[in-house]
Design an enzyme around this catalytic site. Structure first.
Site, PDB file in Angstrom:
ATOM      1  N   SER A  37       0.791  -1.237   0.000  1.00 40.89           N
ATOM      2  CA  SER A  37       0.000   0.000   0.000  1.00 40.89           C
ATOM      3  C   SER A  37       0.821   1.284   0.000  1.00 40.89           C
ATOM      4  CB  SER A  37      -0.962   0.013   1.186  1.00 40.89           C
ATOM      5  OG  SER A  37      -2.029  -0.876   0.954  1.00 40.89           O
ATOM      6  N   THR A  38       2.123   1.195   0.111  1.00 39.42           N
ATOM      7  CA  THR A  38       2.927   2.394  -0.117  1.00 39.42           C
ATOM      8  C   THR A  38       2.681   2.903  -1.533  1.00 39.42           C
ATOM      9  OG1 THR A  38       4.575   1.725   1.523  1.00 39.42           O
ATOM     10  CG2 THR A  38       5.288   3.308  -0.132  1.00 39.42           C
TER      11      THR A  38
END
Length: 367
Positions: A67-68
């Site tokens: 999710s970065t």
């Protein structure tokens, strides 16, 4: 003791020490980068690509950062808003008419970026391979109702946010989000980050390593429901995942490339002579969209436009540990990417936090 390579300004020696300690403890292979005013002051990597520790992590090793990747999606949306191509206060349906179905005409782009759109997951069961069919995955989201009224509930959207923003990007630019990012962000900056990874880069990828004892454990669901889809860490190690555009969770890069891209926000919109945003466009990231307990993460949080915000700092991280922190006041950016996932809480583990704190200590020394 782990072998570390790269460069580190003497003022930021504590970052190197902290990184070395992490590699000797929990990490297998990883990279860390620190930028000040868009200039690299730390660019380190070390450890190994594989759990057996036979292949060293190299300068150009990349990894799925989960999710970065969302910070890259948010940056694309902020750029298009800054150019006047989209209005973040406009309904999503203004750019994607089919999205108005099932009463969603009031969902605005800022609701999607601020996790208050009420679409944290697909309403009907969806499998991981079905995520690879962009048109089908987005059509399903367009057809379903929202769980809550727009803006009413703060609830993290683990996968859907990237598809929602990505479809708007496709509608207004004629390009998929991966292509837009490559041509408008990564290419001009020279950043080695990819949303949809070409096969020519496969040999550089460090496979993600599941959290100890949780190889087959999927990411959690919402409100006690079964996760939908049920993603396990090993999914990211397949060729199909790498090729697909999964804008919320499928980006591949390393700390250097993540930090370089996100340092645009800390540097007033321009890095290395390349301007992506106006200074006002950068500041928009801090506009509060939600403050309270997140329904999915079950922790107090404050959301800006696509990022968690605290004061003049914005950040987000990925499942298992990757993270990027951008401080608009001190013009500091810290990024960390690794292959060994850990599960120590909803907002990540102590490895990235330790590096961020060490970077702030270095910044204080520099002052």
């Amino acid at each position: 003791m782990a072998e570390i390579r790269g460069t580190c300004d003497d003022r930021f020696g504590r970052v190197r020490d902290t990184f070395e300690a992490s590699l000797d403890a929990d990490d297998v292979g990883a990279s860390v980068a620190v930028y000040v005013d868009g200039q690299p002051v730390v660019d380190l990597w070390g450890g190994h690509v594989d759990a057996a520790r036979t292949t060293p992590w190299e300068r150009d090793t990349i990894v799925n950062v989960w999710s970065t990747t969302k910070t890259m999606v948010a940056l694309c949306a902020l750029m298009l808003a800054d150019r006047g191509v989209i209005d973040l206060d406009a309904p999503v349906a203004e750019y994607w008419p089919e999205f108005a179905a099932a009463g969603k005409g009031g969902v605005r782009l800022r609701h999607v970026l601020g996790y208050t759109a009420g679409l944290p997951t697909w309403a009907e069961p969806i499998t991981v391979p079905e995520l690879f069919d962009w048109e089908d995955a987005t059509a399903r989201l367009a057809a379903q109702p929202a769980r809550w009224a727009p803006g009413a509930v703060g609830c993290y959207h683990p996968l859907t946010q990237g598809f929602l923003i990505g479809e708007v990007v496709r509608r207004v630019t004629g390009r998929g989000l991966g292509a837009f990012f490559a041509e408008e962000v990564a290419g001009p900056l020279g950043a080695d980050f990819h949303i949809g990874l070409p096969a020519e880069h496969d040999h550089r990828v460090a496979p993600v390593i599941p959290p100890p004892g949780a190889a087959d454990t999927p990411a959690p669901g919402l409100d006690g429901e079964a996760p939908n889809p049920a993603i396990v860490a090993e999914d990211a190690n397949t060729a199909a995942w790498r090729r697909a555009e999964i804008p919320s969770a499928g980006g591949h890069g390393n700390a250097r490339s993540v930090g370089l891209v996100q340092s645009v926000l800390a540097s007033g919109g321009a890095v290395g002579g390349v301007r992506l945003l106006s200074e006002a466009g950068c500041r928009r990231v801090l506009e509060e969209q939600y403050r309270g307990v997140d329904r999915y993460l079950d922790v107090p949080i404050r959301y800006g436009l696509g990022y968690r915000v605290e004061g003049r700092t914005c950040s987000w991280g990925g499942w298992g540990g990757s993270v990027v922190v951008v401080d608009l006041s001190t013009r500091l950016t810290v990024a960390y990417a690794m292959n060994q996932m850990l599960e120590q809480g909803a907002l990540g583990d102590s490895r990235g936090l330790g590096l961020v704190l060490a970077a702030y200590q270095g910044l204080a020394t520099a002052a």
